[in-house]
Design a protein around this motif. Structure first.
Motif, mmCIF file in Angstrom:
data_model
loop_
_atom_site.group_PDB
_atom_site.id
_atom_site.type_symbol
_atom_site.label_atom_id
_atom_site.label_comp_id
_atom_site.label_asym_id
_atom_site.label_seq_id
_atom_site.Cartn_x
_atom_site.Cartn_y
_atom_site.Cartn_z
ATOM 1 N N THR A 1 0.825 -1.206 0.000
ATOM 2 C CA THR A 1 0.000 0.000 0.000
ATOM 3 C C THR A 1 0.858 1.254 0.000
ATOM 4 O OG1 THR A 1 -1.687 -1.221 1.230
ATOM 5 C CG2 THR A 1 -1.889 1.170 1.187
ATOM 6 N N GLU A 2 1.939 1.228 0.750
ATOM 7 C CA GLU A 2 2.842 2.375 0.803
ATOM 8 C C GLU A 2 3.476 2.629 -0.568
ATOM 9 O OE1 GLU A 2 6.510 4.025 3.559
ATOM 10 O OE2 GLU A 2 6.226 1.858 3.359
ATOM 11 N N LYS A 3 3.898 1.561 -1.245
ATOM 12 C CA LYS A 3 4.484 1.714 -2.581
ATOM 13 C C LYS A 3 3.464 2.296 -3.560
ATOM 14 C CE LYS A 3 8.057 -1.817 -2.271
ATOM 15 N NZ LYS A 3 8.511 -3.126 -2.719
ATOM 16 N N LYS A 4 2.222 1.819 -3.465
ATOM 17 C CA LYS A 4 1.163 2.322 -4.341
ATOM 18 C C LYS A 4 0.914 3.809 -4.055
ATOM 19 C CE LYS A 4 -3.550 1.381 -5.803
ATOM 20 N NZ LYS A 4 -4.738 0.557 -5.628
ATOM 21 N N TRP A 5 0.883 4.164 -2.772
ATOM 22 C CA TRP A 5 0.664 5.555 -2.387
ATOM 23 C C TRP A 5 1.801 6.441 -2.886
ATOM 24 C CZ3 TRP A 5 3.326 8.923 0.921
ATOM 25 C CH2 TRP A 5 2.663 10.101 1.207
ATOM 26 N N LEU A 6 3.047 5.980 -2.737
ATOM 27 C CA LEU A 6 4.198 6.752 -3.218
ATOM 28 C C LEU A 6 4.147 6.936 -4.732
ATOM 29 C CD1 LEU A 6 7.048 5.262 -0.997
ATOM 30 C CD2 LEU A 6 6.121 7.589 -0.898
ATOM 31 N N ALA A 7 3.721 5.886 -5.444
ATOM 32 C CA ALA A 7 3.586 5.991 -6.903
ATOM 33 C C ALA A 7 2.516 7.008 -7.271
ATOM 34 C CB ALA A 7 3.272 4.632 -7.502
ATOM 35 N N GLN A 8 1.405 7.015 -6.529
ATOM 36 C CA GLN A 8 0.342 7.987 -6.790
ATOM 37 C C GLN A 8 0.827 9.408 -6.517
ATOM 38 O OE1 GLN A 8 -2.773 6.578 -4.222
ATOM 39 N NE2 GLN A 8 -3.688 5.300 -5.816
ATOM 40 N N GLN A 9 1.598 9.582 -5.444
ATOM 41 C CA GLN A 9 2.132 10.899 -5.120
ATOM 42 C C GLN A 9 3.075 11.388 -6.223
ATOM 43 O OE1 GLN A 9 1.232 12.857 -2.411
ATOM 44 N NE2 GLN A 9 -0.316 11.265 -2.319
ATOM 45 N N GLU A 10 3.903 10.492 -6.736
ATOM 46 C CA GLU A 10 4.815 10.844 -7.826
ATOM 47 C C GLU A 10 4.043 11.192 -9.095
ATOM 48 O OE1 GLU A 10 7.979 11.897 -9.928
ATOM 49 O OE2 GLU A 10 7.963 11.509 -7.783
ATOM 50 N N GLU A 11 2.980 10.438 -9.364
ATOM 51 C CA GLU A 11 2.135 10.711 -10.535
ATOM 52 C C GLU A 11 1.502 12.101 -10.407
ATOM 53 O OE1 GLU A 11 -0.337 9.599 -14.007
ATOM 54 O OE2 GLU A 11 1.439 8.661 -13.168
ATOM 55 N N GLU A 12 0.975 12.434 -9.252
ATOM 56 C CA GLU A 12 0.363 13.745 -9.036
ATOM 57 C C GLU A 12 1.393 14.862 -9.177
ATOM 58 O OE1 GLU A 12 -1.719 13.840 -5.307
ATOM 59 O OE2 GLU A 12 -2.906 12.063 -5.837
ATOM 60 N N ARG A 13 2.583 14.653 -8.646
ATOM 61 C CA ARG A 13 3.650 15.646 -8.761
ATOM 62 C C ARG A 13 4.032 15.848 -10.230
ATOM 63 N NH1 ARG A 13 5.885 14.547 -4.324
ATOM 64 N NH2 ARG A 13 6.787 12.562 -4.957
ATOM 65 N N SER A 14 4.118 14.756 -10.983
ATOM 66 C CA SER A 14 4.443 14.853 -12.408
ATOM 67 C C SER A 14 3.356 15.600 -13.167
ATOM 68 C CB SER A 14 4.614 13.462 -13.016
ATOM 69 O OG SER A 14 5.742 12.833 -12.507
#
Length: 136
Positions: free
Chosen positions: A46-59
């Motif tokens: 879940t943490e990895k998925k959340w970090l990926a979502q955060q990176e996607e939003e930042r991009s």
């Protein structure tokens, strides 16, 4: 009284916010998860998925900033060049307003540029975003 999972999540979220206004360490996160009966594997996934979502939003925010800056550059060019053309028109041939043609033509192009920048939920936006990220 009974609570469904969404109610529990909201209550715990509010309680955690009130308990500690600062930041949580990774160890605290793992401890809280274990107290709630969440396995370390599920937490890590879940943490990895959340970090990926955060990176996607930042991009996406960076991409939107890039697109907006490009539009404003186009807009400033439009204003500068067309003001020059209008002044030139008024000086050289004030009886015939020929500057309206480049203003309208370029203005139409500027409108479509604005329209494409403002639309962030379309397939064209997704294609442009993926190209910008270098994935296509």
């Amino acid at each position: 009284m009974t609570y469904d999972s969404e109610d529990v999540q909201q209550i715990l979220q509010i309680a955690l916010t009130r308990k500690q206004e600062g930041e949580f360490s990774r160890e605290q996160l793992v401890e809280m998860a274990s107290e709630l009966g969440i396995s370390s594997n599920i937490l890590e996934t879940t943490e990895k998925k959340w970090l990926a979502q955060q990176e996607e939003e930042r991009s996406r925010r960076t991409f939107n900033t890039f697109r907006n800056r490009a539009f404003w550059g186009h807009f400033v060019s439009f204003i500068a060049v067309n003001l020059f053309l209008i002044l030139l028109n008024l000086i050289t041939s004030p009886s015939y307003f020929w500057a309206i043609y480049p203003v309208l033509g370029w203005g139409l192009g500027l409108f479509f540029h604005w329209w494409s920048v403002s639309q962030t939920k379309t397939e064209d936006y997704e294609i442009a975003f993926q190209k910008w990220r270098g994935q296509i």
